[in-house]
Write a protein that holds these residues in place. Structure first.
Motif, PDB file in Angstrom:
ATOM      1  N   ASP A 170       0.844  -1.208   0.079  1.00 50.11           N
ATOM      2  CA  ASP A 170       0.266   0.568  -0.010  1.00 50.11           C
ATOM      3  C   ASP A 170       0.467   1.536  -0.015  1.00 50.11           C
ATOM      4  O   ASP A 170       2.078   1.377  -0.600  1.00 50.11           O
ATOM      5  CB  ASP A 170      -1.692  -0.297   0.876  1.00 50.11           C
ATOM      6  N   ALA A 171      -0.087   2.266   0.442  1.00 50.70           N
ATOM      7  CA  ALA A 171       1.460   3.873  -0.107  1.00 50.70           C
ATOM      8  C   ALA A 171       2.027   3.911   1.061  1.00 50.70           C
ATOM      9  O   ALA A 171       3.089   5.130   1.184  1.00 50.70           O
ATOM     10  CB  ALA A 171      -0.052   4.919  -0.337  1.00 50.70           C
ATOM     11  N   ASP A 172       1.313   3.314   2.098  1.00 48.87           N
ATOM     12  CA  ASP A 172       2.554   3.352   3.419  1.00 48.87           C
ATOM     13  C   ASP A 172       3.907   2.600   3.328  1.00 48.87           C
ATOM     14  O   ASP A 172       3.995   1.961   4.444  1.00 48.87           O
ATOM     15  CB  ASP A 172       1.825   3.540   4.577  1.00 48.87           C
ATOM     16  N   GLY A 173       3.345   1.573   2.245  1.00 49.59           N
ATOM     17  CA  GLY A 173       4.891   0.227   2.195  1.00 49.59           C
ATOM     18  C   GLY A 173       4.915  -0.474   2.726  1.00 49.59           C
ATOM     19  O   GLY A 173       5.236  -1.706   2.975  1.00 49.59           O
ATOM     20  N   GLU A 174       3.565  -0.779   3.462  1.00 55.20           N
ATOM     21  CA  GLU A 174       3.058  -2.164   3.911  1.00 55.20           C
ATOM     22  C   GLU A 174       2.182  -3.342   3.415  1.00 55.20           C
ATOM     23  O   GLU A 174       1.822  -2.441   2.257  1.00 55.20           O
ATOM     24  CB  GLU A 174       1.852  -1.461   5.319  1.00 55.20           C
ATOM     25  N   ASN A 175       2.242  -4.017   3.596  1.00 57.78           N
ATOM     26  CA  ASN A 175       1.953  -5.130   2.551  1.00 57.78           C
ATOM     27  C   ASN A 175       0.839  -6.728   2.995  1.00 57.78           C
ATOM     28  O   ASN A 175       0.715  -6.165   4.391  1.00 57.78           O
ATOM     29  CB  ASN A 175       3.385  -5.919   2.014  1.00 57.78           C
ATOM     30  N   ASN A 195       8.972   0.160   1.045  1.00 57.06           N
ATOM     31  CA  ASN A 195       8.958  -1.084   0.735  1.00 57.06           C
ATOM     32  C   ASN A 195       9.044  -2.423   1.760  1.00 57.06           C
ATOM     33  O   ASN A 195      10.405  -2.635   1.910  1.00 57.06           O
ATOM     34  CB  ASN A 195       9.317  -1.984  -0.368  1.00 57.06           C
ATOM     35  N   THR A 196       7.524  -2.989   2.762  1.00 58.77           N
ATOM     36  CA  THR A 196       8.544  -3.485   3.700  1.00 58.77           C
ATOM     37  C   THR A 196       8.340  -5.079   3.067  1.00 58.77           C
ATOM     38  O   THR A 196       8.539  -5.918   4.732  1.00 58.77           O
ATOM     39  CB  THR A 196       7.279  -3.552   4.931  1.00 58.77           C
ATOM     40  N   VAL A 197       8.266  -5.390   2.086  1.00 55.23           N
ATOM     41  CA  VAL A 197       8.274  -7.309   2.115  1.00 55.23           C
ATOM     42  C   VAL A 197       9.246  -7.405   2.136  1.00 55.23           C
ATOM     43  O   VAL A 197       9.245  -8.929   2.906  1.00 55.23           O
ATOM     44  CB  VAL A 197       7.943  -7.407   0.159  1.00 55.23           C
ATOM     45  N   GLY A 198      10.730  -7.035   2.398  1.00 52.48           N
ATOM     46  CA  GLY A 198      12.098  -7.505   2.744  1.00 52.48           C
ATOM     47  C   GLY A 198      12.412  -7.835   4.020  1.00 52.48           C
ATOM     48  O   GLY A 198      13.773  -7.942   4.633  1.00 52.48           O
ATOM     49  N   ALA A 199      11.454  -7.134   4.670  1.00 47.89           N
ATOM     50  CA  ALA A 199      11.980  -6.447   5.936  1.00 47.89           C
ATOM     51  C   ALA A 199      12.067  -7.298   7.149  1.00 47.89           C
ATOM     52  O   ALA A 199      13.361  -8.114   7.761  1.00 47.89           O
ATOM     53  CB  ALA A 199      11.195  -4.905   6.583  1.00 47.89           C
ATOM     54  N   GLY A 200      11.319  -8.669   7.298  1.00 42.42           N
ATOM     55  CA  GLY A 200      11.544  -9.857   8.190  1.00 42.42           C
ATOM     56  C   GLY A 200      11.988 -10.605   7.945  1.00 42.42           C
ATOM     57  O   GLY A 200      12.508 -11.026   9.143  1.00 42.42           O
ATOM     58  N   ASP A 201      12.517 -11.051   6.405  1.00 42.19           N
ATOM     59  CA  ASP A 201      13.563 -11.628   6.652  1.00 42.19           C
ATOM     60  C   ASP A 201      14.050 -11.505   6.868  1.00 42.19           C
ATOM     61  O   ASP A 201      15.779 -11.951   7.069  1.00 42.19           O
ATOM     62  CB  ASP A 201      13.397 -12.066   4.577  1.00 42.19           C
ATOM     63  N   ALA A 202      15.095  -9.869   6.517  1.00 43.67           N
ATOM     64  CA  ALA A 202      15.720  -9.412   7.105  1.00 43.67           C
ATOM     65  C   ALA A 202      16.121  -9.621   8.410  1.00 43.67           C
ATOM     66  O   ALA A 202      17.384  -9.678   8.545  1.00 43.67           O
ATOM     67  CB  ALA A 202      16.494  -7.704   6.295  1.00 43.67           C
ATOM     68  N   PRO A 218      13.124  -0.603  -2.359  1.00 49.21           N
ATOM     69  CA  PRO A 218      12.175  -0.868  -3.065  1.00 49.21           C
ATOM     70  C   PRO A 218      11.931  -1.958  -3.460  1.00 49.21           C
ATOM     71  O   PRO A 218      10.675  -2.633  -3.580  1.00 49.21           O
ATOM     72  CB  PRO A 218      11.972  -0.603  -4.376  1.00 49.21           C
ATOM     73  N   ARG A 219      13.824  -2.637  -3.624  1.00 50.55           N
ATOM     74  CA  ARG A 219      13.091  -4.164  -3.610  1.00 50.55           C
ATOM     75  C   ARG A 219      13.125  -5.210  -2.855  1.00 50.55           C
ATOM     76  O   ARG A 219      13.437  -5.149  -1.791  1.00 50.55           O
ATOM     77  CB  ARG A 219      14.780  -4.777  -3.857  1.00 50.55           C
ATOM     78  N   ALA A 252      19.443  -5.227  -0.769  1.00 54.00           N
ATOM     79  CA  ALA A 252      20.649  -5.115  -0.947  1.00 54.00           C
ATOM     80  C   ALA A 252      21.208  -4.477   0.513  1.00 54.00           C
ATOM     81  O   ALA A 252      21.381  -3.472   1.071  1.00 54.00           O
ATOM     82  CB  ALA A 252      21.258  -4.478  -2.189  1.00 54.00           C
ATOM     83  N   LEU A 253      21.465  -5.428   1.428  1.00 55.21           N
ATOM     84  CA  LEU A 253      21.896  -4.887   2.841  1.00 55.21           C
ATOM     85  C   LEU A 253      23.930  -5.044   2.664  1.00 55.21           C
ATOM     86  O   LEU A 253      24.255  -5.246   2.321  1.00 55.21           O
ATOM     87  CB  LEU A 253      20.689  -5.933   3.579  1.00 55.21           C
ATOM     88  N   GLU A 254      23.547  -4.544   4.231  1.00 57.30           N
ATOM     89  CA  GLU A 254      25.813  -3.962   4.295  1.00 57.30           C
ATOM     90  C   GLU A 254      25.927  -5.253   5.195  1.00 57.30           C
ATOM     91  O   GLU A 254      25.013  -5.883   6.161  1.00 57.30           O
ATOM     92  CB  GLU A 254      25.781  -2.279   5.414  1.00 57.30           C
ATOM     93  N   PRO A 255      26.931  -5.534   5.193  1.00 56.50           N
ATOM     94  CA  PRO A 255      27.194  -6.316   6.414  1.00 56.50           C
ATOM     95  C   PRO A 255      27.161  -6.166   7.633  1.00 56.50           C
ATOM     96  O   PRO A 255      27.123  -5.173   8.322  1.00 56.50           O
ATOM     97  CB  PRO A 255      28.817  -6.258   6.698  1.00 56.50           C
ATOM     98  N   LEU A 256      26.570  -7.052   8.672  1.00 55.69           N
ATOM     99  CA  LEU A 256      25.727  -6.875   9.927  1.00 55.69           C
ATOM    100  C   LEU A 256      26.887  -5.781  11.003  1.00 55.69           C
ATOM    101  O   LEU A 256      25.792  -5.470  11.601  1.00 55.69           O
ATOM    102  CB  LEU A 256      25.834  -8.519  10.419  1.00 55.69           C
ATOM    103  N   ASP A 257      27.659  -6.289  10.854  1.00 56.05           N
ATOM    104  CA  ASP A 257      28.664  -5.088  12.137  1.00 56.05           C
ATOM    105  C   ASP A 257      28.862  -3.548  12.008  1.00 56.05           C
ATOM    106  O   ASP A 257      28.768  -2.776  12.684  1.00 56.05           O
ATOM    107  CB  ASP A 257      29.873  -5.690  12.336  1.00 56.05           C
TER     108      ASP A 257
END
Length: 200
Positions: free
Chosen positions: A23-28, A145-152, A185-186, A190-195
């Protein structure tokens, strides 16, 4: 990204598909068509007999149980999509990761060593045998886009705990990783190393 792809299995059925509405707030909202996910042959999986496993529930429960039987290592289960855990999966889970809806459907949290409850933009709470031991929240600079947030979040928390980070630090860093993910948006951000993410 250095991901080992040597154990990819090819099957006749179509690849699993997630139909995602943002949706417009990025929730999925997500509907999963499992496809080839249900054809994974667990007897072909090779893992370290003492290695950690992070999994979700887009596979058949029996498949997950067979793979978990191959290791005595740390087991983290992202209980999504929501379903009742089998007794074996509940017994093996040292960390359950759930959102608010999934958390509401869980019972007997007092028997689970660690449960992480994600709260969206409000962060997350970590429970030990049903008692809260840490809370964290990291504001996202932008929500696309919140789609990948839970997995991350799940990956970051599992890695942090595995390497011995204190629970509050591991939770805060996982929230920071999730906050970074929602700005991409994907659905596979693409994320940085954990530290590179703050632990407090």
């Amino acid at each position: 990204a250095g991901v080992n792809t040597s154990q990819i299995q090819c099957v006749p059925d179509p690849t699993g598909t997630a139909l995602i509405v943002v949706d417009a707030d990025g929730e999925n909202s997500i509907v999963v068509c499992p496809g080839a996910n249900y054809d994974l042959n667990p007897t072909l999986v090779r893992i370290d007999p003492h290695g950690a496993v992070l999994c979700q529930l887009e596979l058949l429960p029996g498949t997950i149980e067979t793979v978990l039987a191959l290791t005595d290592g740390f087991v983290a289960i992202n209980a999504s999509p929501i379903t009742q855990l089998t007794p074996d999966l509940r017994r093996r889970a040292q960390l359950l990761i759930v959102n608010e809806t999934e958390f509401a459907g869980l019972t007997d949290l007092a028997t689970v060593p660690l449960t992480a409850r994600t709260l969206g933009e409000r962060g997350a709470i970590l429970y030990q045998y049903g008692e809260p031991i840490a809370e964290a929240a990291v504001a996202a600079a932008e929500v696309t886009n919140t789609v990948g947030a839970g997995d991350a979040f799940a990956a970051a928390l599992t890695l942090g705990l595995l390497r011995g980070d204190p629970p509050d630090q591991a939770l805060h860093r996982a929230c920071a990783v999730g906050a970074a993910a929602v700005g991409d948006p994907r659905s596979q951000p693409a994320l940085e190393p954990l530290d590179r993410y703050p632990g407090h």
